[in-house]
Design a protein around this motif. Structure first.
Motif, short mmCIF file in Angstrom:
data_model
loop_
_atom_site.label_atom_id
_atom_site.label_comp_id
_atom_site.label_asym_id
_atom_site.label_seq_id
_atom_site.Cartn_x
_atom_site.Cartn_y
_atom_site.Cartn_z
N GLU A 35 0.82 -1.20 0.00
CA GLU A 35 0.00 0.00 0.00
C GLU A 35 0.86 1.27 0.00
O GLU A 35 0.52 2.25 -0.64
N ARG A 94 -10.77 4.55 -0.24
CA ARG A 94 -10.53 3.10 -0.22
C ARG A 94 -11.72 2.35 0.38
O ARG A 94 -11.57 1.29 0.97
N GLU A 146 -12.11 -1.07 -1.09
CA GLU A 146 -11.05 -1.97 -0.65
C GLU A 146 -11.30 -2.48 0.76
O GLU A 146 -11.26 -3.71 1.01
N THR A 171 -14.43 -4.70 1.01
CA THR A 171 -14.18 -6.06 0.51
C THR A 171 -13.40 -6.87 1.53
O THR A 171 -13.68 -8.06 1.77
#
Length: 479
Positions: free
Chosen positions: A9, A349, A352, A355
């Motif tokens: 990241e 995000r 992201e 999920t």
């Protein structure tokens, strides 16, 4: 898994990480530079104070000079009638600046609670007048008669005038300080180093010996082994001293008893130098002395610092007020920006993190991941800020700007225009100090702590935002 995801990241969001780290670095670098410059100014002020006080001295006890017209006599110089062109010389020894205190005051000060040691000193000024008289010559112009009563009788008397002659005198002054040779680790002489010869011996309490300041010795061509005459008394020079600050407390140092004899001030001192048992008790000791010994003025190093003016004082005020507040403001702004950028990054995000939660990540794990990324950004900012701060401090030290310290003349109640240190006219004396910016380990540790704090604050913003995300958000958000 944590470190793998963290590394990925950070690489993927290099620009955002660099912005956060740069903001923190700016604030941390400014803190380091301001703190190091402030430390340098503090050392510069200490150097000035040592030139006035002497090493190890925490405070002085004095008695203000008498007001003009209250019994104070002006110096008088008397010369004998001698042959033509005969040289004349006369010395006048005067106590400088303050009224004298009884030597018993030293013992009384030493018995006060919190006093580790006390020693007395006598500050003198010697006015020396040298010159010669020259008799004038009578020039006759002619004669004239002067009659007696009724115009009968008379005599002839020369008529003329005296021409030439007169007097030419030089007036010089120098300072002499009577020091207690049995306690040489306290007082103004401790701010000088013996560069030639030796210092006083403890047995020379009433010996005709002297230590001369290096600058005065050079001016008057004095050296170890030679003699110097003070008010008709010859003193053998046993040592030459050089002041650490470049500004000596006096031109000559002699044993205290000898100074008292010269000034006709037996068992008298002008200044009592005091060393506190604990630096934390200085204010307490000052109060005790003022309460128990009336008529005296107690001046601490903090009081003395208030009399230092000039560019050193101005720069110190700027560093301690404007500089520190500016660094705090920049640091707070950097923390807020880092937190907002981290929170904004979390908002981008959503899919992201949603999920990841759908795959089984707990909210705590997501929060730790965000905090970990922010903490790394903070540490990167800390490293960069320390590097920039050290570079800035190095530049200041390399340039070494010269600041001027003007020594004030009041000094908490001192009289006579002279403050604390003997032989120094503070109102007309200035010192040039080269500024340095030393960086201590404590400043580095503060910088590291600020970097960690910045990362945690930024992580707290982002972690709070991430903890509120729900897996369903990932299905409604498309990046």
């Amino acid at each position: 898994m944590f470190f793998t995801y963290l590394r990925r990241e950070l690489r993927r969001r290099r620009k955002a990480a660099l912005v956060v780290a740069s903001g923190l670095a700016l604030g941390i670098a400014l803190v380091i530079i301001v703190s190091s410059v402030s430390s340098g100014m503090s050392k510069a002020q200490d150097k000035v104070l040592e030139s006035l006080y002497g090493l190890g001295t925490d405070m002085t006890v004095t008695k203000a000079a008498a007001a003009p017209g209250s019994g104070t006599q002006r110096p008088r110089f008397e010369f004998d009638a001698k042959d033509d062109d005969a040289k004349q010389s006369s010395d006048r020894v005067m106590v400088q600046g303050f009224q004298t205190l009884s030597a018993a005051t030293i013992d009384k000060v030493g018995t006060q609670d919190g006093v580790a040691d006390a020693v007395g000193g006598l500050s003198l000024t010697v006015l020396k007048v040298d010159g010669q008289f020259k008799r004038g010559e009578f020039k006759q112009n002619g004669t004239a008669g002067t009659g007696g009563p009724g115009g009968r009788g008379g005599s002839m008397q020369p008529q003329g005038e005296v021409r030439g002659g007169g007097a030419s005198f030089d007036v010089n002054s120098y300072t002499v300080y009577g020091t207690d040779v049995t306690k040489q680790d306290l007082g103004p002489l401790t701010s000088s180093k013996i560069t030639k010869g030796r210092t006083f011996k403890a047995t020379e309490t009433d010996a005709k010996v002297a230590v001369v300041d290096a600058s005065y010795a050079k001016e008057k061509k004095l050296a170890v082994g030679k003699t110097v005459t003070v008010s008709g008394t010859k003193y053998k020079i046993v040592g030459v001293s050089t002041a650490d600050s470049g500004d000596a407390a006096a031109n000559l140092y002699i044993p205290l008893k000898q100074a008292q004899t010269l000034a006709d001030s037996k068992n008298k001192v002008t200044t009592v130098y005091v060393k506190a048992a604990d630096s934390q008790q200085i204010d307490h000791v000052k109060s005790a002395i003022q309460k128990n010994i009336s008529g005296t003025t107690v001046t601490t190093s903090a009081d003395l610092a208030d009399t230092v003016s000039g560019s050193l004082s101005t720069a110190s005020d700027l560093a301690s007020s404007v500089g520190k507040w500016l660094s705090i403001a920049v640091l707070v702004a950097a923390f807020l920006v880092a937190g907002l950028l981290t929170s904004s990054a979390v908002s981008r995000r959503v899919r992201e993190f949603g999920t990841l939660k759908a795959l089984g990540w707990k909210s705590g794990r997501v929060t730790r991941q965000v905090v970990g990324e922010a903490l790394v950004n903070g540490l990167m900012g800390g490293v960069l800020g320390i590097a920039v701060g050290l570079a800035g401090a190095y530049v200041v030290t390399a340039i070494s700007p010269t600041l001027t310290a003007q020594l004030g003349g009041s000094g908490g109640g001192g009289g006579g225009g002279m403050f604390a240190g003997p032989g120094r006219q503070a109102a007309s004396k200035s010192l040039d100090i080269a500024l340095t910016a030393p960086v201590s380990l404590s400043i580095i540790l503060i910088a590291v702590a600020l970097a960690v704090a910045g990362g945690l604050i930024a992580g707290a913003f982002g972690g709070w935002r991430a903890s509120r995300l729900r897996p369903a958000d990932a299905l409604r958000r498309v990046e």
